[in-house]
Motif scaffolding. Structure first.
Motif, PDB file in Angstrom:
ATOM      1  N   VAL A 125       1.801  10.195   3.139  1.00 19.99           N
ATOM      2  CA  VAL A 125       3.119  10.652   2.707  1.00 19.99           C
ATOM      3  C   VAL A 125       3.095  12.168   2.520  1.00 19.99           C
ATOM      4  O   VAL A 125       3.954  12.882   3.049  1.00 19.99           O
ATOM      5  N   SER A 126       2.105  12.666   1.772  1.00 19.19           N
ATOM      6  CA  SER A 126       2.057  14.112   1.514  1.00 19.19           C
ATOM      7  C   SER A 126       1.833  14.897   2.808  1.00 19.19           C
ATOM      8  O   SER A 126       2.395  15.981   2.989  1.00 19.19           O
ATOM      9  N   GLN A 127       1.039  14.354   3.721  1.00 17.19           N
ATOM     10  CA  GLN A 127       0.829  15.028   5.003  1.00 17.19           C
ATOM     11  C   GLN A 127       2.103  15.027   5.846  1.00 17.19           C
ATOM     12  O   GLN A 127       2.436  16.025   6.497  1.00 17.19           O
ATOM     13  N   MET A 128       2.820  13.907   5.841  1.00 19.49           N
ATOM     14  CA  MET A 128       4.030  13.788   6.649  1.00 19.49           C
ATOM     15  C   MET A 128       5.177  14.632   6.084  1.00 19.49           C
ATOM     16  O   MET A 128       6.032  15.086   6.845  1.00 19.49           O
ATOM     17  N   VAL A 129       5.182  14.858   4.778  1.00 22.73           N
ATOM     18  CA  VAL A 129       6.197  15.741   4.186  1.00 22.73           C
ATOM     19  C   VAL A 129       6.040  17.138   4.790  1.00 22.73           C
ATOM     20  O   VAL A 129       7.008  17.727   5.282  1.00 22.73           O
ATOM     21  N   ARG A 130       4.819  17.640   4.774  1.00 17.10           N
ATOM     22  CA  ARG A 130       4.572  18.977   5.332  1.00 17.10           C
ATOM     23  C   ARG A 130       4.859  19.005   6.840  1.00 17.10           C
ATOM     24  O   ARG A 130       5.430  19.960   7.359  1.00 17.10           O
ATOM     25  N   TYR A 131       4.454  17.955   7.533  1.00 16.09           N
ATOM     26  CA  TYR A 131       4.685  17.866   8.977  1.00 16.09           C
ATOM     27  C   TYR A 131       6.181  17.900   9.286  1.00 16.09           C
ATOM     28  O   TYR A 131       6.622  18.647  10.169  1.00 16.09           O
ATOM     29  N   CYS A 132       6.967  17.105   8.575  1.00  9.10           N
ATOM     30  CA  CYS A 132       8.419  17.060   8.822  1.00  9.10           C
ATOM     31  C   CYS A 132       9.084  18.391   8.487  1.00  9.10           C
ATOM     32  O   CYS A 132      10.014  18.808   9.192  1.00  9.10           O
ATOM     33  N   GLN A 133       8.607  19.061   7.459  1.00  8.16           N
ATOM     34  CA  GLN A 133       9.160  20.372   7.128  1.00  8.16           C
ATOM     35  C   GLN A 133       8.909  21.360   8.266  1.00  8.16           C
ATOM     36  O   GLN A 133       9.780  22.152   8.609  1.00  8.16           O
ATOM     37  N   ARG A 134       7.715  21.303   8.850  1.00  8.63           N
ATOM     38  CA  ARG A 134       7.401  22.192   9.980  1.00  8.63           C
ATOM     39  C   ARG A 134       8.203  21.835  11.225  1.00  8.63           C
ATOM     40  O   ARG A 134       8.672  22.702  11.941  1.00  8.63           O
ATOM     41  N   LYS A 135       8.358  20.543  11.499  1.00  6.97           N
ATOM     42  CA  LYS A 135       9.005  20.078  12.725  1.00  6.97           C
ATOM     43  C   LYS A 135      10.527  20.151  12.684  1.00  6.97           C
ATOM     44  O   LYS A 135      11.176  20.034  13.722  1.00  6.97           O
ATOM     45  N   LEU A 136      11.099  20.351  11.506  1.00  6.05           N
ATOM     46  CA  LEU A 136      12.558  20.399  11.377  1.00  6.05           C
ATOM     47  C   LEU A 136      13.167  21.447  12.306  1.00  6.05           C
ATOM     48  O   LEU A 136      14.197  21.198  12.941  1.00  6.05           O
ATOM     49  N   ALA A 137      12.522  22.588  12.435  1.00 10.14           N
ATOM     50  CA  ALA A 137      13.033  23.653  13.308  1.00 10.14           C
ATOM     51  C   ALA A 137      13.020  23.219  14.774  1.00 10.14           C
ATOM     52  O   ALA A 137      13.913  23.576  15.550  1.00 10.14           O
ATOM     53  N   THR A 138      12.019  22.439  15.169  1.00 17.40           N
ATOM     54  CA  THR A 138      11.918  21.936  16.537  1.00 17.40           C
ATOM     55  C   THR A 138      13.142  21.098  16.901  1.00 17.40           C
ATOM     56  O   THR A 138      13.594  21.104  18.039  1.00 17.40           O
ATOM     57  N   PHE A 139      13.676  20.391  15.905  1.00 16.25           N
ATOM     58  CA  PHE A 139      14.837  19.527  16.121  1.00 16.25           C
ATOM     59  C   PHE A 139      16.133  20.195  15.644  1.00 16.25           C
ATOM     60  O   PHE A 139      17.097  19.527  15.307  1.00 16.25           O
ATOM     61  N   GLY A 155      17.121  21.594  12.983  1.00 14.11           N
ATOM     62  CA  GLY A 155      17.641  21.240  11.668  1.00 14.11           C
ATOM     63  C   GLY A 155      18.146  19.811  11.551  1.00 14.11           C
ATOM     64  O   GLY A 155      18.654  19.429  10.498  1.00 14.11           O
ATOM     65  N   ASN A 156      18.006  19.023  12.602  1.00 12.93           N
ATOM     66  CA  ASN A 156      18.463  17.631  12.578  1.00 12.93           C
ATOM     67  C   ASN A 156      17.426  16.767  11.864  1.00 12.93           C
ATOM     68  O   ASN A 156      16.394  16.411  12.427  1.00 12.93           O
ATOM     69  N   GLN A 157      17.721  16.434  10.604  1.00  8.44           N
ATOM     70  CA  GLN A 157      16.779  15.670   9.776  1.00  8.44           C
ATOM     71  C   GLN A 157      16.523  14.282  10.356  1.00  8.44           C
ATOM     72  O   GLN A 157      15.390  13.801  10.368  1.00  8.44           O
ATOM     73  N   GLU A 158      17.580  13.638  10.829  1.00  8.05           N
ATOM     74  CA  GLU A 158      17.440  12.280  11.363  1.00  8.05           C
ATOM     75  C   GLU A 158      16.535  12.254  12.594  1.00  8.05           C
ATOM     76  O   GLU A 158      15.667  11.393  12.727  1.00  8.05           O
ATOM     77  N   ALA A 159      16.725  13.200  13.494  1.00  8.01           N
ATOM     78  CA  ALA A 159      15.894  13.272  14.701  1.00  8.01           C
ATOM     79  C   ALA A 159      14.445  13.573  14.341  1.00  8.01           C
ATOM     80  O   ALA A 159      13.516  13.029  14.952  1.00  8.01           O
ATOM     81  N   THR A 160      14.248  14.427  13.345  1.00  5.35           N
ATOM     82  CA  THR A 160      12.895  14.761  12.897  1.00  5.35           C
ATOM     83  C   THR A 160      12.198  13.525  12.348  1.00  5.35           C
ATOM     84  O   THR A 160      11.052  13.239  12.702  1.00  5.35           O
ATOM     85  N   VAL A 161      12.890  12.780  11.494  1.00  4.14           N
ATOM     86  CA  VAL A 161      12.303  11.579  10.893  1.00  4.14           C
ATOM     87  C   VAL A 161      12.024  10.526  11.958  1.00  4.14           C
ATOM     88  O   VAL A 161      10.967   9.891  11.966  1.00  4.14           O
ATOM     89  N   LYS A 162      12.953  10.354  12.878  1.00  8.07           N
ATOM     90  CA  LYS A 162      12.791   9.364  13.941  1.00  8.07           C
ATOM     91  C   LYS A 162      11.561   9.687  14.797  1.00  8.07           C
ATOM     92  O   LYS A 162      10.761   8.799  15.119  1.00  8.07           O
ATOM     93  N   ALA A 163      11.403  10.936  15.160  1.00  7.89           N
ATOM     94  CA  ALA A 163      10.256  11.353  15.972  1.00  7.89           C
ATOM     95  C   ALA A 163       8.952  11.205  15.196  1.00  7.89           C
ATOM     96  O   ALA A 163       7.939  10.749  15.745  1.00  7.89           O
ATOM     97  N   ALA A 164       8.970  11.571  13.920  1.00  5.24           N
ATOM     98  CA  ALA A 164       7.766  11.452  13.094  1.00  5.24           C
ATOM     99  C   ALA A 164       7.366   9.992  12.924  1.00  5.24           C
ATOM    100  O   ALA A 164       6.187   9.645  13.005  1.00  5.24           O
ATOM    101  N   LEU A 165       8.351   9.129  12.712  1.00  6.19           N
ATOM    102  CA  LEU A 165       8.066   7.693  12.569  1.00  6.19           C
ATOM    103  C   LEU A 165       7.505   7.128  13.861  1.00  6.19           C
ATOM    104  O   LEU A 165       6.528   6.376  13.846  1.00  6.19           O
ATOM    105  N   LYS A 166       8.093   7.512  14.973  1.00  2.00           N
ATOM    106  CA  LYS A 166       7.619   7.036  16.274  1.00  2.00           C
ATOM    107  C   LYS A 166       6.163   7.457  16.502  1.00  2.00           C
ATOM    108  O   LYS A 166       5.336   6.667  16.957  1.00  2.00           O
ATOM    109  N   GLY A 167       5.838   8.696  16.171  1.00  4.70           N
ATOM    110  CA  GLY A 167       4.467   9.183  16.308  1.00  4.70           C
ATOM    111  C   GLY A 167       3.506   8.467  15.382  1.00  4.70           C
ATOM    112  O   GLY A 167       2.383   8.124  15.772  1.00  4.70           O
ATOM    113  N   LEU A 168       3.948   8.228  14.157  1.00  4.47           N
ATOM    114  CA  LEU A 168       3.102   7.528  13.184  1.00  4.47           C
ATOM    115  C   LEU A 168       2.830   6.095  13.637  1.00  4.47           C
ATOM    116  O   LEU A 168       1.693   5.609  13.547  1.00  4.47           O
TER     117      LEU A 168
END
Length: 123
Positions: free
Chosen positions: A61-75, A77-90
């Motif tokens: 959880v703590s690792q994914m929080v930091r990961y999602c914060q970094r990846k937000l710019a890649t998407f 600012g789309n939080q939903e797309a960031t979470v979806k991609a992170a979940l798919k990778g996990l």
């Protein structure tokens, strides 16, 4: 099968406890069980196994929080797309069960105070 949550101290009520599938070879019928503290559990559901899985997932959880914060710019600012991609990778990593991956990402969303739709969890 009902799970007595008192056997899992420190593990949140919403943490998924899932028995692992197992097979034992031979002609005679057999059951795969884990003995712990004088009680028998399906593989993956003994207190020590669940506590170890929870500790690993809690660390993720703590690792994914930091990961999602970094990846937000890649998407953009789309939080939903960031979470979806992170979940798919996990899920692809197979470090834990699918239910535990969803639990991890729900905790990440809560910690980040992001608003995502329910469609995210249907990957």
């Amino acid at each position: 099968m009902s799970i007595d949550r008192a056997n899992y101290p420190g593990v949140p009520e919403d943490f998924p406890v899932t028995a692992a599938l197992s097979a034992v070879a031979g002609a005679q019928p057999k059951m795969s069980l884990v003995e712990e503290g004088g009680e028998f559990y399906s593989p993956g559901t003994s207190p020590s196994e669940v506590i170890a899985a929870f500790q690993m997932c809690d660390d993720l959880v703590s690792q994914m929080v930091r990961y999602c914060q970094r990846k937000l710019a890649t998407f953009e600012g789309n939080q939903e797309a960031t979470v979806k991609a992170a979940l798919k990778g996990l899920l692809a990593k197979r470090w834990c069960t699918d239910a535990q991956c969803v639990w991890i990402m729900r905790r990440v969303v809560d910690e980040l105070q992001w608003s995502v739709g329910e469609s995210v969890w249907g990957i």
